[in-house]
Design an enzyme around this catalytic site. Structure first.
Site, short mmCIF file in Angstrom:
data_model
loop_
_atom_site.label_atom_id
_atom_site.label_comp_id
_atom_site.label_asym_id
_atom_site.label_seq_id
_atom_site.Cartn_x
_atom_site.Cartn_y
_atom_site.Cartn_z
N CYS A 248 -4.47 -5.79 6.21
CA CYS A 248 -4.60 -4.41 5.71
C CYS A 248 -3.29 -3.79 5.98
O CYS A 248 -2.95 -3.53 7.01
CB CYS A 248 -5.65 -3.66 6.37
SG CYS A 248 -5.87 -2.07 6.11
N CYS B 284 -3.46 -0.04 6.98
CA CYS B 284 -3.65 -0.04 8.56
C CYS B 284 -2.61 -0.29 9.39
O CYS B 284 -2.48 0.09 10.52
CB CYS B 284 -4.81 -0.92 8.86
SG CYS B 284 -6.00 -1.01 7.70
N ASP B 285 -2.04 -1.41 8.98
CA ASP B 285 -0.89 -1.96 9.98
C ASP B 285 0.57 -2.04 9.43
O ASP B 285 1.37 -2.29 10.34
CB ASP B 285 -1.34 -3.58 10.20
CG ASP B 285 -2.70 -3.51 10.94
OD1 ASP B 285 -3.27 -2.72 11.58
OD2 ASP B 285 -3.35 -4.78 10.54
#
Ligand code: NAP
Length: 308
Positions: free
Chosen positions: A135, A138-139
């Site tokens: 992701c 997200c990261d």
């Protein structure tokens, strides 16, 4: 009616499930949506959705998910958090067990979607969250200034690879062929991005490092040549698998686990419908997931009217 009995239980709160809930709740059917993670499904991990009609400048994935959830709630749909363990039919109703609770429904929509596929190479699992990610939204921000590897040649790999150039010093996209599957517009954008380079005809045999990702072992599939390639992180975007575990054996599924519901969203069990990416033949797009949720909800209403 007992408090856990509903006209409709929808399993999965992605685009398909939330849209289905908007339609069934607006049709005055008592509606429960069960979701094991956060509402919104895969769209939550997409930064900007650029191809959902009506938003010409794009809309953030998390925002459209929140709006859909609020819209379903506004018409009275209830959203419970819980992972469904079992679904079966008893006493003329569907019984759904989730998180220690039992719910009853007159009809069910399966909308569990799909999850990312993993590479299955050594250290992938061990280093997930320690440099391996699925992701970018997200990261990505954790990898500011780093050199990154992205795996895949489809729309996801290119879209997320381009997104990662916001943070990374360089993004190397490793693809197992020398031809991309991604759409021409994304190919063009990736090919002209100065921070992106492609490593063709190559797979990752192993992820390496001491406690976190430090390099990958690359193998050229044409020459079999091996190379240790230093990287600060590995982002994997190689497609999806259906989340159909609880559906298998209850409704018909194909060899890959997708639920067969090719006519009118009807599965092999009357009263059970399937919508979105869980369904064989579905297109992996938010707009089509929403369309399928609507179609399944209308088919379900017709079913309940005819079985009254
Ligand atoms: P995808 O289209 O199935 O592409 C997966 C890619 O990963 C392919 O290039 C495939 O290689 C590669 N791959 C698969 N298994 C692999 C393995 N074990 N090792 C190495 N490489 C592997 O998946 P996706 O990119 O997630 O897209 C899924 C669907 O979502 C598509 O329909 C796509 O159009 C859609 N999508 C659309 C957008 C958008 O509209 N902006 C964004 C994201 C996704 P091969 O090419 O050799 O098979």
């Amino acid at each position: 009616m007992n408090p856990s009995a509903f006209d409709v239980v929808i399993i999965g709160a992605g685009g398909a499930g939330l849209t289905a809930a908007i339609y069934t709740a607006r049709a005055n059917l008592s509606t429960l949506i069960l979701e094991k993670m956060v509402p919104g499904g895969q769209i939550v991990s997409t930064e900007l959705v650029e191809n959902y009609p009506g938003f010409q400048d794009g809309i953030m994935g998390a925002e459209i998910a929140q709006r859909m959830e609020a819209q379903a709630a506004r018409y009275g749909a209830r959203l419970d958090s819980g992972e469904v363990n079992r679904i079966f039919r008893q006493d003329g109703h569907f019984q759904i067990e989730a998180g220690g609770e039992r719910y009853q429904a007159r009809a069910v929509i399966l909308a569990m979607g799909a999850s990312f596929r993993t590479l299955g190479v050594p250290n992938e699992k061990e280093f997930t969250g320690k440099g391996v990610s699925y992701c970018a939204t997200c990261d990505g921000a954790f990898f500011r200034g780093k050199e990154l590897v992205v795996v895949g040649g489809g729309d996801s790999a290119l879209q997320e690879g381009i997104f990662l150039t916001k943070f990374a010093a360089k993004v190397s996209i490793v693809h197992r062929r020398d031809k991309l599957r991604a759409s021409p517009i994304l190919q063009e954008r990736a090919l002209e991005n100065p921070k992106i380079r492609f490593i063709w005809d190559t797979v990752i045999d192993k992820i390496e490092g001491a406690g976190k990702v430090e390099s990958v072992l690359l193998r050229n599939v044409k020459t079999q040549a091996l190379e240790t390639f230093g990287t600060g992180g590995v982002f994997i975007f190689i497609g999806h698998e259906p989340n159909s575990g609880i559906a298998k054996g209850f409704v018909a599924t194909d060899d890959h686990g997708y639920v067969i519901a090719e006519t009118g969203y009807r599965t092999s069990v009357p009263g059970v419908f399937a919508a979105g990416e869980i369904r064989k033949g579905a297109v992996h797009q938010l707009v089509s997931a929403c369309g399928e949720g609507c179609g399944a909800a209308l088919a379900l209403q017709a079913y309940l009217e005819s079985s009254n």
